[in-house]
Scaffold this motif. Structure first.
Motif, mmCIF file in Angstrom:
data_model
loop_
_atom_site.group_PDB
_atom_site.id
_atom_site.type_symbol
_atom_site.label_atom_id
_atom_site.label_comp_id
_atom_site.label_asym_id
_atom_site.label_seq_id
_atom_site.Cartn_x
_atom_site.Cartn_y
_atom_site.Cartn_z
ATOM 1 N N LYS A 1 0.831 -1.207 0.000
ATOM 2 C CA LYS A 1 0.000 0.000 0.000
ATOM 3 C C LYS A 1 0.864 1.253 0.000
ATOM 4 C CE LYS A 1 -3.169 0.497 2.995
ATOM 5 N NZ LYS A 1 -4.093 0.482 4.131
ATOM 6 N N ARG A 2 1.984 1.207 0.723
ATOM 7 C CA ARG A 2 2.889 2.354 0.764
ATOM 8 C C ARG A 2 3.482 2.619 -0.622
ATOM 9 N NH1 ARG A 2 8.154 2.455 4.506
ATOM 10 N NH2 ARG A 2 6.634 1.889 6.090
ATOM 11 N N MET A 3 3.842 1.560 -1.339
ATOM 12 C CA MET A 3 4.415 1.723 -2.677
ATOM 13 C C MET A 3 3.388 2.318 -3.640
ATOM 14 S SD MET A 3 7.507 0.885 -2.553
ATOM 15 C CE MET A 3 7.668 1.179 -0.815
ATOM 16 N N LEU A 4 2.156 1.813 -3.566
ATOM 17 C CA LEU A 4 1.109 2.351 -4.444
ATOM 18 C C LEU A 4 0.823 3.816 -4.124
ATOM 19 C CD1 LEU A 4 -1.402 -0.627 -4.660
ATOM 20 C CD2 LEU A 4 0.192 0.154 -6.406
ATOM 21 N N ALA A 5 0.842 4.168 -2.846
ATOM 22 C CA ALA A 5 0.620 5.569 -2.467
ATOM 23 C C ALA A 5 1.747 6.460 -2.982
ATOM 24 C CB ALA A 5 0.491 5.681 -0.950
ATOM 25 N N PHE A 6 2.991 5.980 -2.894
ATOM 26 C CA PHE A 6 4.127 6.753 -3.409
ATOM 27 C C PHE A 6 4.006 6.951 -4.921
ATOM 28 C CE2 PHE A 6 8.466 6.791 -5.218
ATOM 29 C CZ PHE A 6 8.915 7.977 -4.678
ATOM 30 N N LEU A 7 3.667 5.893 -5.631
ATOM 31 C CA LEU A 7 3.517 6.000 -7.087
ATOM 32 C C LEU A 7 2.375 6.942 -7.449
ATOM 33 C CD1 LEU A 7 4.121 2.280 -8.081
ATOM 34 C CD2 LEU A 7 5.562 4.229 -8.681
ATOM 35 N N PHE A 8 1.283 6.874 -6.707
ATOM 36 C CA PHE A 8 0.159 7.773 -6.961
ATOM 37 C C PHE A 8 0.564 9.222 -6.704
ATOM 38 C CE2 PHE A 8 -3.714 9.992 -5.580
ATOM 39 C CZ PHE A 8 -4.467 9.832 -6.726
ATOM 40 N N LEU A 9 1.322 9.447 -5.632
ATOM 41 C CA LEU A 9 1.802 10.793 -5.334
ATOM 42 C C LEU A 9 2.729 11.300 -6.433
ATOM 43 C CD1 LEU A 9 1.813 13.082 -3.228
ATOM 44 C CD2 LEU A 9 3.792 11.969 -2.199
ATOM 45 N N MET A 10 3.574 10.419 -6.954
ATOM 46 C CA MET A 10 4.434 10.805 -8.076
ATOM 47 C C MET A 10 3.597 11.222 -9.288
ATOM 48 S SD MET A 10 7.655 8.185 -8.194
ATOM 49 C CE MET A 10 8.230 8.845 -9.758
ATOM 50 N N CYS A 11 2.524 10.490 -9.553
ATOM 51 C CA CYS A 11 1.634 10.859 -10.668
ATOM 52 C C CYS A 11 1.059 12.255 -10.473
ATOM 53 C CB CYS A 11 0.476 9.860 -10.781
ATOM 54 S SG CYS A 11 0.927 8.225 -11.292
ATOM 55 N N LEU A 12 0.545 12.493 -9.272
ATOM 56 C CA LEU A 12 -0.059 13.799 -8.997
ATOM 57 C C LEU A 12 0.962 14.926 -9.133
ATOM 58 C CD1 LEU A 12 -2.401 13.142 -5.953
ATOM 59 C CD2 LEU A 12 -3.036 13.537 -8.331
ATOM 60 N N VAL A 13 2.149 14.735 -8.600
ATOM 61 C CA VAL A 13 3.185 15.769 -8.688
ATOM 62 C C VAL A 13 3.574 16.011 -10.144
ATOM 63 C CG1 VAL A 13 5.597 16.281 -8.114
ATOM 64 C CG2 VAL A 13 4.053 15.408 -6.359
ATOM 65 N N GLY A 14 3.681 14.939 -10.921
ATOM 66 C CA GLY A 14 4.007 15.093 -12.333
ATOM 67 C C GLY A 14 2.939 15.851 -13.101
ATOM 68 N N ILE A 15 1.692 15.563 -12.802
ATOM 69 C CA ILE A 15 0.584 16.252 -13.473
ATOM 70 C C ILE A 15 0.541 17.720 -13.068
ATOM 71 C CG2 ILE A 15 -1.939 16.385 -13.591
ATOM 72 C CD1 ILE A 15 -1.888 13.268 -13.436
ATOM 73 N N VAL A 16 0.688 17.992 -11.761
ATOM 74 C CA VAL A 16 0.674 19.382 -11.291
ATOM 75 C C VAL A 16 1.845 20.158 -11.900
ATOM 76 C CG1 VAL A 16 1.011 20.835 -9.238
ATOM 77 C CG2 VAL A 16 -0.613 18.934 -9.171
ATOM 78 N N ASN A 17 3.016 19.542 -11.969
ATOM 79 C CA ASN A 17 4.174 20.205 -12.570
ATOM 80 C C ASN A 17 3.921 20.517 -14.043
ATOM 81 O OD1 ASN A 17 6.944 21.172 -12.497
ATOM 82 N ND2 ASN A 17 7.339 19.440 -13.867
ATOM 83 N N TYR A 18 3.302 19.587 -14.751
ATOM 84 C CA TYR A 18 2.982 19.819 -16.158
ATOM 85 C C TYR A 18 2.017 20.999 -16.300
ATOM 86 C CZ TYR A 18 1.014 19.236 -20.784
ATOM 87 O OH TYR A 18 0.571 19.464 -22.061
ATOM 88 N N LEU A 19 0.981 21.009 -15.459
ATOM 89 C CA LEU A 19 0.003 22.099 -15.532
ATOM 90 C C LEU A 19 0.634 23.435 -15.167
ATOM 91 C CD1 LEU A 19 -3.125 20.316 -14.031
ATOM 92 C CD2 LEU A 19 -2.692 20.882 -16.425
ATOM 93 N N LEU A 20 1.516 23.442 -14.178
ATOM 94 C CA LEU A 20 2.226 24.687 -13.842
ATOM 95 C C LEU A 20 3.086 25.169 -15.009
ATOM 96 C CD1 LEU A 20 3.406 24.074 -10.162
ATOM 97 C CD2 LEU A 20 1.750 25.776 -10.954
ATOM 98 N N GLY A 21 3.732 24.240 -15.678
ATOM 99 C CA GLY A 21 4.552 24.604 -16.832
ATOM 100 C C GLY A 21 3.728 25.141 -17.983
ATOM 101 N N GLN A 22 2.567 24.545 -18.194
ATOM 102 C CA GLN A 22 1.700 24.974 -19.302
ATOM 103 C C GLN A 22 1.048 26.323 -19.039
ATOM 104 O OE1 GLN A 22 2.662 22.964 -21.973
ATOM 105 N NE2 GLN A 22 0.542 23.273 -22.531
ATOM 106 N N TYR A 23 0.527 26.527 -17.828
ATOM 107 C CA TYR A 23 -0.303 27.701 -17.577
ATOM 108 C C TYR A 23 0.391 28.802 -16.792
ATOM 109 C CZ TYR A 23 -3.877 24.632 -19.341
ATOM 110 O OH TYR A 23 -4.601 23.783 -20.131
ATOM 111 N N CYS A 24 1.431 28.477 -16.056
ATOM 112 C CA CYS A 24 2.129 29.502 -15.274
ATOM 113 C C CYS A 24 3.538 29.778 -15.785
ATOM 114 C CB CYS A 24 2.196 29.089 -13.801
ATOM 115 S SG CYS A 24 0.576 28.930 -13.046
ATOM 116 N N GLY A 25 4.022 28.927 -16.651
ATOM 117 C CA GLY A 25 5.337 29.134 -17.217
ATOM 118 C C GLY A 25 6.485 28.745 -16.308
ATOM 119 N N SER A 26 6.191 28.051 -15.208
ATOM 120 C CA SER A 26 7.276 27.636 -14.313
ATOM 121 C C SER A 26 7.364 26.110 -14.300
ATOM 122 C CB SER A 26 7.036 28.163 -12.903
ATOM 123 O OG SER A 26 5.784 27.719 -12.425
ATOM 124 N N ASP A 27 8.589 25.621 -14.435
ATOM 125 C CA ASP A 27 8.795 24.178 -14.498
ATOM 126 C C ASP A 27 9.724 23.759 -13.361
ATOM 127 O OD1 ASP A 27 8.834 21.560 -15.300
ATOM 128 O OD2 ASP A 27 10.265 21.882 -16.932
#
Length: 152
Positions: free
Chosen positions: A107-133
């Motif tokens: 469960k800990r591994m799945l939670a870490f992987l899920f958190l990585m997904c969320l961080v990657g998506i948020v970083n992508y959205l920040l790069g697209q709409y705010c210009g910061s990567d």
């Protein structure tokens, strides 16, 4: 296949193939116990069902984390997840309580992987709409944090 694409997914492919081999091992073990039709078969059958229920979730979050953020930590967490899934399955062959550490660590591994997904998506959205990567900073943090996952 393009060499650049293969470099970005090679570790994820390896972990996926190891998971397929593990699924074959689990199926063979259950098939072997099937002939006896005793309590051990029921436990193994239940463990197999539980492993197969989480398998699509594992593949989805591992691949999303590897593609959206960083391949190496996602593959590392995926490999550790496979080890814990094996521990869970083998623990189920004994007493059911022996499988609990593998279950909780998985469960800990799945939670870490899920958190990585969320961080990657948020970083992508920040790069697209705010210009910061922040991808380089986040990748450094996840590489360091992935080794901390081994602490019980």
């Amino acid at each position: 296949m393009d060499i650049d694409v293969m470099e970005n997914i090679f570790l994820l492919v390896l972990v996926t193939l190891f998971s397929v081999l593990q699924n074959a091992f689990i199926a063979l073990k259950v098939e072997k116990e099937c002939k006896k039709q005793d309590a051990a078969f029921e436990r193994l059958s239940c463990a197999k069902r539980n492993c197969m229920d989480t398998y699509p979730t594992f593949l989805a979050v591992m691949w999303c984390a590897g593609i959206c953020l960083s391949q190496a930590p996602a593959a590392f967490a995926g490999g550790v997840y496979l080890v814990t899934r094996q521990k869970y399955f083998v623990g189920y062959m004994g007493q059911t309580c022996q499988s609990i550490p593998g279950y909780l660590f998985g469960k800990r591994m799945l939670a870490f992987l899920f958190l990585m997904c969320l961080v990657g998506i948020v970083n992508y959205l920040l790069g697209q709409y705010c210009g910061s990567d922040y991808k380089e900073y986040v990748q450094t943090i996840t590489k360091a944090a992935s080794t901390l996952l081994l602490i019980p």
